[in-house]
Scaffold this motif. Structure first.
Motif, PDB file in Angstrom:
ATOM      1  N   MET A  31      44.565 -80.660  20.515  1.00  0.00           N
ATOM      2  CA  MET A  31      45.881 -80.708  19.879  1.00  0.00           C
ATOM      3  C   MET A  31      45.758 -80.908  18.376  1.00  0.00           C
ATOM      4  O   MET A  31      46.408 -80.197  17.594  1.00  0.00           O
ATOM      5  CB  MET A  31      46.713 -81.835  20.494  1.00  0.00           C
ATOM      6  CG  MET A  31      48.137 -81.922  19.976  1.00  0.00           C
ATOM      7  SD  MET A  31      49.036 -83.291  20.788  1.00  0.00           S
ATOM      8  CE  MET A  31      50.728 -82.916  20.282  1.00  0.00           C
ATOM      9  N   SER A  32      44.935 -81.854  17.963  1.00  0.00           N
ATOM     10  CA  SER A  32      44.802 -82.155  16.537  1.00  0.00           C
ATOM     11  C   SER A  32      44.113 -81.021  15.780  1.00  0.00           C
ATOM     12  O   SER A  32      44.428 -80.756  14.618  1.00  0.00           O
ATOM     13  CB  SER A  32      44.043 -83.465  16.336  1.00  0.00           C
ATOM     14  OG  SER A  32      42.754 -83.416  16.912  1.00  0.00           O
ATOM     15  N   ASP A  96      52.404 -87.997  20.921  1.00  0.00           N
ATOM     16  CA  ASP A  96      53.854 -88.005  20.658  1.00  0.00           C
ATOM     17  C   ASP A  96      54.150 -87.849  19.168  1.00  0.00           C
ATOM     18  O   ASP A  96      55.052 -87.093  18.775  1.00  0.00           O
ATOM     19  CB  ASP A  96      54.483 -89.307  21.159  1.00  0.00           C
ATOM     20  CG  ASP A  96      54.563 -89.369  22.678  1.00  0.00           C
ATOM     21  OD1 ASP A  96      54.416 -88.313  23.330  1.00  0.00           O
ATOM     22  OD2 ASP A  96      54.770 -90.479  23.207  1.00  0.00           O
ATOM     23  N   TYR A  97      53.411 -88.552  18.346  1.00  0.00           N
ATOM     24  CA  TYR A  97      53.686 -88.517  16.906  1.00  0.00           C
ATOM     25  C   TYR A  97      53.144 -87.262  16.227  1.00  0.00           C
ATOM     26  O   TYR A  97      53.681 -86.826  15.206  1.00  0.00           O
ATOM     27  CB  TYR A  97      53.161 -89.782  16.229  1.00  0.00           C
ATOM     28  CG  TYR A  97      54.133 -90.933  16.347  1.00  0.00           C
ATOM     29  CD1 TYR A  97      55.224 -91.052  15.475  1.00  0.00           C
ATOM     30  CD2 TYR A  97      53.994 -91.891  17.346  1.00  0.00           C
ATOM     31  CE1 TYR A  97      56.134 -92.089  15.604  1.00  0.00           C
ATOM     32  CE2 TYR A  97      54.898 -92.934  17.486  1.00  0.00           C
ATOM     33  CZ  TYR A  97      55.967 -93.027  16.601  1.00  0.00           C
ATOM     34  OH  TYR A  97      56.873 -94.054  16.731  1.00  0.00           O
ATOM     35  N   ILE A  98      52.088 -86.676  16.785  1.00  0.00           N
ATOM     36  CA  ILE A  98      51.651 -85.372  16.265  1.00  0.00           C
ATOM     37  C   ILE A  98      52.755 -84.347  16.522  1.00  0.00           C
ATOM     38  O   ILE A  98      53.106 -83.553  15.637  1.00  0.00           O
ATOM     39  CB  ILE A  98      50.331 -84.915  16.920  1.00  0.00           C
ATOM     40  CG1 ILE A  98      49.169 -85.799  16.480  1.00  0.00           C
ATOM     41  CG2 ILE A  98      50.037 -83.449  16.538  1.00  0.00           C
ATOM     42  CD1 ILE A  98      47.850 -85.467  17.172  1.00  0.00           C
ATOM     43  N   TYR A  99      53.289 -84.381  17.740  1.00  0.00           N
ATOM     44  CA  TYR A  99      54.377 -83.449  18.065  1.00  0.00           C
ATOM     45  C   TYR A  99      55.612 -83.729  17.212  1.00  0.00           C
ATOM     46  O   TYR A  99      56.249 -82.791  16.699  1.00  0.00           O
ATOM     47  CB  TYR A  99      54.739 -83.538  19.539  1.00  0.00           C
ATOM     48  CG  TYR A  99      55.967 -82.719  19.886  1.00  0.00           C
ATOM     49  CD1 TYR A  99      55.960 -81.337  19.751  1.00  0.00           C
ATOM     50  CD2 TYR A  99      57.143 -83.337  20.314  1.00  0.00           C
ATOM     51  CE1 TYR A  99      57.088 -80.579  20.042  1.00  0.00           C
ATOM     52  CE2 TYR A  99      58.272 -82.592  20.612  1.00  0.00           C
ATOM     53  CZ  TYR A  99      58.245 -81.223  20.466  1.00  0.00           C
ATOM     54  OH  TYR A  99      59.373 -80.483  20.741  1.00  0.00           O
ATOM     55  N   ALA A 100      55.952 -84.998  17.030  1.00  0.00           N
ATOM     56  CA  ALA A 100      57.119 -85.355  16.215  1.00  0.00           C
ATOM     57  C   ALA A 100      56.940 -84.871  14.782  1.00  0.00           C
ATOM     58  O   ALA A 100      57.892 -84.366  14.160  1.00  0.00           O
ATOM     59  CB  ALA A 100      57.331 -86.863  16.234  1.00  0.00           C
ATOM     60  N   SER A 101      55.745 -84.999  14.248  1.00  0.00           N
ATOM     61  CA  SER A 101      55.477 -84.521  12.883  1.00  0.00           C
ATOM     62  C   SER A 101      55.738 -83.023  12.786  1.00  0.00           C
ATOM     63  O   SER A 101      56.389 -82.551  11.841  1.00  0.00           O
ATOM     64  CB  SER A 101      54.022 -84.822  12.503  1.00  0.00           C
ATOM     65  OG  SER A 101      53.753 -86.202  12.533  1.00  0.00           O
ATOM     66  N   SER A 120      46.482 -83.869   8.320  1.00  0.00           N
ATOM     67  CA  SER A 120      46.099 -83.225   9.578  1.00  0.00           C
ATOM     68  C   SER A 120      44.587 -83.240   9.780  1.00  0.00           C
ATOM     69  O   SER A 120      44.108 -83.375  10.910  1.00  0.00           O
ATOM     70  CB  SER A 120      46.641 -81.791   9.639  1.00  0.00           C
ATOM     71  OG  SER A 120      46.078 -80.982   8.622  1.00  0.00           O
ATOM     72  N   LEU A 121      43.830 -83.119   8.689  1.00  0.00           N
ATOM     73  CA  LEU A 121      42.369 -83.184   8.803  1.00  0.00           C
ATOM     74  C   LEU A 121      41.927 -84.590   9.194  1.00  0.00           C
ATOM     75  O   LEU A 121      41.040 -84.762  10.055  1.00  0.00           O
ATOM     76  CB  LEU A 121      41.717 -82.784   7.479  1.00  0.00           C
ATOM     77  CG  LEU A 121      40.180 -82.819   7.461  1.00  0.00           C
ATOM     78  CD1 LEU A 121      39.604 -81.910   8.543  1.00  0.00           C
ATOM     79  CD2 LEU A 121      39.655 -82.426   6.076  1.00  0.00           C
ATOM     80  N   LEU A 122      42.552 -85.589   8.612  1.00  0.00           N
ATOM     81  CA  LEU A 122      42.232 -86.976   8.964  1.00  0.00           C
ATOM     82  C   LEU A 122      42.578 -87.261  10.424  1.00  0.00           C
ATOM     83  O   LEU A 122      41.830 -87.951  11.132  1.00  0.00           O
ATOM     84  CB  LEU A 122      42.989 -87.941   8.046  1.00  0.00           C
ATOM     85  CG  LEU A 122      42.530 -87.981   6.592  1.00  0.00           C
ATOM     86  CD1 LEU A 122      43.498 -88.825   5.757  1.00  0.00           C
ATOM     87  CD2 LEU A 122      41.115 -88.554   6.482  1.00  0.00           C
ATOM     88  N   ILE A 123      43.700 -86.729  10.865  1.00  0.00           N
ATOM     89  CA  ILE A 123      44.115 -86.916  12.268  1.00  0.00           C
ATOM     90  C   ILE A 123      43.104 -86.266  13.212  1.00  0.00           C
ATOM     91  O   ILE A 123      42.715 -86.856  14.235  1.00  0.00           O
ATOM     92  CB  ILE A 123      45.522 -86.325  12.490  1.00  0.00           C
ATOM     93  CG1 ILE A 123      46.576 -87.194  11.783  1.00  0.00           C
ATOM     94  CG2 ILE A 123      45.837 -86.191  13.979  1.00  0.00           C
ATOM     95  CD1 ILE A 123      47.939 -86.537  11.672  1.00  0.00           C
TER      96      ILE A 123
END
Length: 212
Positions: A31-32, A96-101, A120-123
């Motif tokens: 996902m990330s 959840d928060y990746i999707y919310a972003s 996004s790279l850090l995530i």
């Protein structure tokens, strides 16, 4: 009774949790990675990217639900039931928060900024470290590797704080009030993802302390 069901009856019941946690970690990495690539090629008129993030989020929800089901059905667990619940919840929050972003980037029609790509790279890096930690948490086979991954996740969260501060300074310099409100909101969602990753790291460190 099917052969598969018979085999399952004789499997150690605590092992299923590690299998499910590794599934969740693998989903977060995919996902990330997709999130980072999508941010770099972002097109606000093409919602394929948003749908992909939604699919990953649902996939993660299903795995998290299975963890809670197993927690309710099995007496034997690899570590404290409270820690299993806390770890599952923390991992679910990341998705959840990746999707919310992603959702708010589309809803606000927020223009792409360099900071989005930095976040996004850090995530993505944080999720890779979570994957490493969870694989080594399995059976407590390499607690040193778990600790090392957790330290890296904490460092990533600190970097994300700096990225947020610098990005906000540049954002406020634009003087565009409406855009500031929109982009600031997205920045905060992105930074929360790294906060949640740090929470997961802290949970794993606490588990290691209890069982090492």
């Amino acid at each position: 009774m099917a052969v598969g069901n018979i085999f399952k009856m004789f499997q150690p019941k605590d092992k299923v949790f590690f299998v499910l946690f590794e599934q969740v970690a693998d989903t977060l990495v995919n996902m990330s990675k997709t999130f980072h690539e999508g941010i770099q090629e972002f097109d606000q008129n093409d919602e394929t990217f948003l749908q992909k993030m939604s699919d990953f989020e649902h996939q993660n929800d299903e795995s998290t639900h299975k963890i809670y089901v197993e927690l309710g059905q099995n007496f034997i667990t690899p570590f404290d039931r409270e820690d299993i619940s806390l770890l599952a919840s923390g991992l679910d929050d990341i998705a959840d928060y990746i999707y919310a972003s992603t959702k708010y980037i589309y809803l606000y029609k927020s223009p792409e900024t360099a900071a989005y790509a930095e976040f996004s790279l850090l995530i993505y890096k944080a999720c890779l470290e979570i994957q490493i930690a969870i694989k080594n948490l399995n059976g407590f086979k390499n607690t040193a590797a778990v600790k090392e991954a957790c330290i890296k996740i904490n460092s990533i969260e600190n970097i994300a704080d700096d990225v947020l501060s610098q990005a906000l300074v540049k954002l406020f310099e634009t003087g565009d009030a409406i855009n500031i409100i929109k982009v600031k909101s997205v920045f905060e969602y992105l930074e929360i993802v790294t906060d949640k990753a740090e929470d997961v790291a802290n949970t794993m460190e606490n588990i290691i302390i209890k069982y090492s």
